[in-house]
Design a protein around this motif. Structure first.
Motif, PDB file in Angstrom:
ATOM      1  N   ASN A   7       0.852  -1.184   0.000  1.00  0.00           N
ATOM      2  CA  ASN A   7       0.000   0.000   0.000  1.00  0.00           C
ATOM      3  C   ASN A   7       0.892   1.238   0.000  1.00  0.00           C
ATOM      4  OD1 ASN A   7      -1.632   2.279   1.074  1.00  0.00           O
ATOM      5  ND2 ASN A   7      -3.229   0.721   0.955  1.00  0.00           N
ATOM      6  N   LEU A   8       0.895   1.955  -1.109  1.00  0.00           N
ATOM      7  CA  LEU A   8       1.804   3.074  -1.297  1.00  0.00           C
ATOM      8  C   LEU A   8       1.311   4.348  -0.631  1.00  0.00           C
ATOM      9  CD1 LEU A   8       2.789   2.380  -5.009  1.00  0.00           C
ATOM     10  CD2 LEU A   8       3.846   1.519  -2.906  1.00  0.00           C
ATOM     11  N   GLY A   9       0.152   4.266   0.006  1.00  0.00           N
ATOM     12  CA  GLY A   9      -0.249   5.374   0.865  1.00  0.00           C
ATOM     13  C   GLY A   9       0.613   5.463   2.106  1.00  0.00           C
ATOM     14  N   PHE A  10       1.184   4.330   2.523  1.00  0.00           N
ATOM     15  CA  PHE A  10       2.028   4.271   3.713  1.00  0.00           C
ATOM     16  C   PHE A  10       3.473   3.894   3.403  1.00  0.00           C
ATOM     17  CE2 PHE A  10      -1.829   3.123   6.567  1.00  0.00           C
ATOM     18  CZ  PHE A  10      -2.099   4.467   6.780  1.00  0.00           C
ATOM     19  N   LEU A  11       3.689   3.074   2.393  1.00  0.00           N
ATOM     20  CA  LEU A  11       5.020   2.545   2.105  1.00  0.00           C
ATOM     21  C   LEU A  11       5.688   3.310   0.960  1.00  0.00           C
ATOM     22  CD1 LEU A  11       4.254  -1.289   2.308  1.00  0.00           C
ATOM     23  CD2 LEU A  11       5.049   0.243   4.124  1.00  0.00           C
ATOM     24  N   PHE A  12       7.010   3.420   1.041  1.00  0.00           N
ATOM     25  CA  PHE A  12       7.827   4.077   0.013  1.00  0.00           C
ATOM     26  C   PHE A  12       7.405   5.529  -0.202  1.00  0.00           C
ATOM     27  CE2 PHE A  12       7.456  -0.498  -1.119  1.00  0.00           C
ATOM     28  CZ  PHE A  12       8.755  -0.872  -0.820  1.00  0.00           C
ATOM     29  N   ILE A  21       6.198   2.687  -7.054  1.00  0.00           N
ATOM     30  CA  ILE A  21       5.822   1.438  -7.724  1.00  0.00           C
ATOM     31  C   ILE A  21       7.074   0.629  -8.054  1.00  0.00           C
ATOM     32  CG2 ILE A  21       4.810   0.485  -9.846  1.00  0.00           C
ATOM     33  CD1 ILE A  21       2.899   2.960  -9.797  1.00  0.00           C
ATOM     34  N   ARG A  22       8.083   1.306  -8.575  1.00  0.00           N
ATOM     35  CA  ARG A  22       9.335   0.610  -8.914  1.00  0.00           C
ATOM     36  C   ARG A  22      10.018   0.069  -7.657  1.00  0.00           C
ATOM     37  NH1 ARG A  22       9.311   5.386 -12.274  1.00  0.00           N
ATOM     38  NH2 ARG A  22       8.948   4.768 -14.443  1.00  0.00           N
ATOM     39  N   ALA A  23       9.969   0.829  -6.565  1.00  0.00           N
ATOM     40  CA  ALA A  23      10.574   0.373  -5.315  1.00  0.00           C
ATOM     41  C   ALA A  23       9.840  -0.845  -4.765  1.00  0.00           C
ATOM     42  CB  ALA A  23      10.570   1.507  -4.295  1.00  0.00           C
ATOM     43  N   ALA A  24       8.524  -0.853  -4.899  1.00  0.00           N
ATOM     44  CA  ALA A  24       7.749  -2.011  -4.441  1.00  0.00           C
ATOM     45  C   ALA A  24       8.133  -3.260  -5.219  1.00  0.00           C
ATOM     46  CB  ALA A  24       6.258  -1.725  -4.584  1.00  0.00           C
ATOM     47  N   LYS A  25       8.312  -3.108  -6.514  1.00  0.00           N
ATOM     48  CA  LYS A  25       8.734  -4.242  -7.338  1.00  0.00           C
ATOM     49  C   LYS A  25      10.112  -4.729  -6.904  1.00  0.00           C
ATOM     50  CE  LYS A  25       8.969  -7.023 -10.951  1.00  0.00           C
ATOM     51  NZ  LYS A  25       8.093  -8.220 -11.106  1.00  0.00           N
ATOM     52  N   ALA A  26      11.041  -3.811  -6.711  1.00  0.00           N
ATOM     53  CA  ALA A  26      12.408  -4.188  -6.335  1.00  0.00           C
ATOM     54  C   ALA A  26      12.452  -4.861  -4.968  1.00  0.00           C
ATOM     55  CB  ALA A  26      13.306  -2.949  -6.339  1.00  0.00           C
ATOM     56  N   THR A  27      11.506  -4.525  -4.095  1.00  0.00           N
ATOM     57  CA  THR A  27      11.470  -5.094  -2.749  1.00  0.00           C
ATOM     58  C   THR A  27      10.860  -6.484  -2.726  1.00  0.00           C
ATOM     59  OG1 THR A  27      11.325  -2.861  -1.845  1.00  0.00           O
ATOM     60  CG2 THR A  27      10.677  -4.647  -0.379  1.00  0.00           C
ATOM     61  N   GLY A  28      10.099  -6.826  -3.755  1.00  0.00           N
ATOM     62  CA  GLY A  28       9.522  -8.164  -3.826  1.00  0.00           C
ATOM     63  C   GLY A  28       8.024  -8.237  -3.681  1.00  0.00           C
ATOM     64  N   PHE A  29       7.334  -7.085  -3.713  1.00  0.00           N
ATOM     65  CA  PHE A  29       5.875  -7.110  -3.660  1.00  0.00           C
ATOM     66  C   PHE A  29       5.299  -7.569  -4.997  1.00  0.00           C
ATOM     67  CE2 PHE A  29       6.739  -4.303  -0.064  1.00  0.00           C
ATOM     68  CZ  PHE A  29       5.834  -4.777   0.866  1.00  0.00           C
ATOM     69  N   ALA A 234      -0.554  -5.000   2.257  1.00  0.00           N
ATOM     70  CA  ALA A 234       0.210  -4.574   3.428  1.00  0.00           C
ATOM     71  C   ALA A 234       0.017  -3.070   3.594  1.00  0.00           C
ATOM     72  CB  ALA A 234       1.690  -4.920   3.252  1.00  0.00           C
ATOM     73  N   GLU A 235      -0.914  -2.710   4.483  1.00  0.00           N
ATOM     74  CA  GLU A 235      -1.238  -1.295   4.707  1.00  0.00           C
ATOM     75  C   GLU A 235      -0.860  -0.951   6.146  1.00  0.00           C
ATOM     76  OE1 GLU A 235      -4.847   1.785   3.736  1.00  0.00           O
ATOM     77  OE2 GLU A 235      -5.334   0.023   4.944  1.00  0.00           O
ATOM     78  N   TYR A 236       0.413  -0.640   6.336  1.00  0.00           N
ATOM     79  CA  TYR A 236       0.908  -0.373   7.681  1.00  0.00           C
ATOM     80  C   TYR A 236       1.862   0.815   7.654  1.00  0.00           C
ATOM     81  CZ  TYR A 236       5.295  -2.663   6.275  1.00  0.00           C
ATOM     82  OH  TYR A 236       6.464  -2.994   5.637  1.00  0.00           O
ATOM     83  N   ARG A 237       2.034   1.411   8.827  1.00  0.00           N
ATOM     84  CA  ARG A 237       2.968   2.530   8.964  1.00  0.00           C
ATOM     85  C   ARG A 237       4.339   1.977   9.362  1.00  0.00           C
ATOM     86  NH1 ARG A 237      -1.872   4.612  11.355  1.00  0.00           N
ATOM     87  NH2 ARG A 237      -2.714   6.311  10.064  1.00  0.00           N
ATOM     88  N   PRO A 238       5.319   2.063   8.474  1.00  0.00           N
ATOM     89  CA  PRO A 238       6.611   1.438   8.776  1.00  0.00           C
ATOM     90  C   PRO A 238       7.291   2.102   9.974  1.00  0.00           C
ATOM     91  CG  PRO A 238       6.741   2.763   6.785  1.00  0.00           C
ATOM     92  CD  PRO A 238       5.300   2.708   7.157  1.00  0.00           C
ATOM     93  N   GLU A 239       7.775   1.256  10.861  1.00  0.00           N
ATOM     94  CA  GLU A 239       8.469   1.728  12.053  1.00  0.00           C
ATOM     95  C   GLU A 239       9.960   1.423  11.961  1.00  0.00           C
ATOM     96  OE1 GLU A 239       7.011   1.661  16.505  1.00  0.00           O
ATOM     97  OE2 GLU A 239       7.815  -0.319  15.970  1.00  0.00           O
TER      98      GLU A 239
END
Length: 254
Positions: A7-12, A21-29, A234-239
């Motif tokens: 969920n790119l509202g919270f991640l990256f 979007i590219r970072a999510a792909k590189a991370t394995g989503f 995965a819609e979470y606030r990264p800590e």
């Protein structure tokens, strides 16, 4: 293996949406979803999705135009604003090839909220049918969002039955529903034909999903075993700032 969406509202958030979007792909989503992408160039988002091969699973209608608003579609007297927001979201979803539009209800205690929401969802269903996209409604917990009209899956089902459209389904966020209802497996089993998307985050802090009171390493496979065939968002606030939980899930075949 589970299909997990970022969920790119919270991640990256350090990136603009195309680079997120590219970072999510590189991370394995396996897919992406977002909240309010309307300031972004749709062509740039389409290009990033095409480049990565990721699907955009969902976006939200706008929060509103006034301070503190969390959606418009259940607010009596705001039907014109709500329907403009719905039309905007569906049109944008068409432009970027997004599969689902989350129609946000809003905060009110007006007795006419239910009928207002049904009327606006019926409008949304007609537009969604024309556009070839699907609609989601999401119960939100009232600890985080006091006064939100839709806070329980029973009301979500009543709304779906009142609208009577196959385009309309529930976005079941395990974080919100653990707080409001608990008994997640039994609830999902009962609602499964009406669930369009599932999200998850740690409870009670909404951080990385490998902590807290819900064991997603057990729960997500259990939901899949019920017959759920969609993605898990995965819609979470990264800590912590890492994705060790995702690596662990994948190593375990989750």
């Amino acid at each position: 293996m589970m299909r997990i969406s970022a969920n790119l509202g919270f991640l990256f958030r350090e990136h603009g949406l195309p680079d997120a979007i590219r970072a999510a792909k590189a991370t394995g989503f396996d897919a992406v979803e977002c909240h309010w992408p309307y300031e972004e160039d749709p062509a740039a988002i389409r290009a990033a999705l095409a480049e990565t091969g990721l699907a955009m699973l969902g976006l939200n209608t706008i929060r509103g135009h006034r301070e503190g608003e969390v959606g418009l579609s259940a607010l009596p007297g705001r039907e014109a604003d709500a329907r403009a927001a719905i039309d905007q979201a569906i049109g944008y979803a068409q432009e970027i090839g997004c599969r689902n539009v989350h129609v946000m209800a809003g905060i009110t205690d007006d007795a006419a909220a239910f009928d207002t929401f049904v009327g606006n969802l019926a409008h949304a269903a007609r537009r969604a049918e024309e556009a070839g996209v699907d609609l989601l409604i999401e119960p939100l917990n009232r600890r985080d969002t006091p006064g939100y009209v839709l806070a329980h899956t029973d009301l979500a089902m009543t709304l779906i039955e009142a609208v009577g459209s196959d385009r309309l389904r529930i976005m079941f966020d395990c974080y919100h529903m653990q707080i409001m209802q608990g008994d997640l497996v039994s609830t999902i089993r009962a609602l499964l034909p009406h669930i369009g998307h599932i999200q998850f985050a740690a409870v009670p802090d909404r951080t990385e999903p490998d902590a807290g009171e819900v064991d997603y390493g057990w729960l997500l496979p259990a939901i899949r075993d019920l017959g759920y065939e969609g993605w898990f968002g995965a819609e979470y606030r990264p800590e912590r700032g890492d994705f060790a939980w995702l690596e662990t899930f994948k190593a375990r075949g989750i």
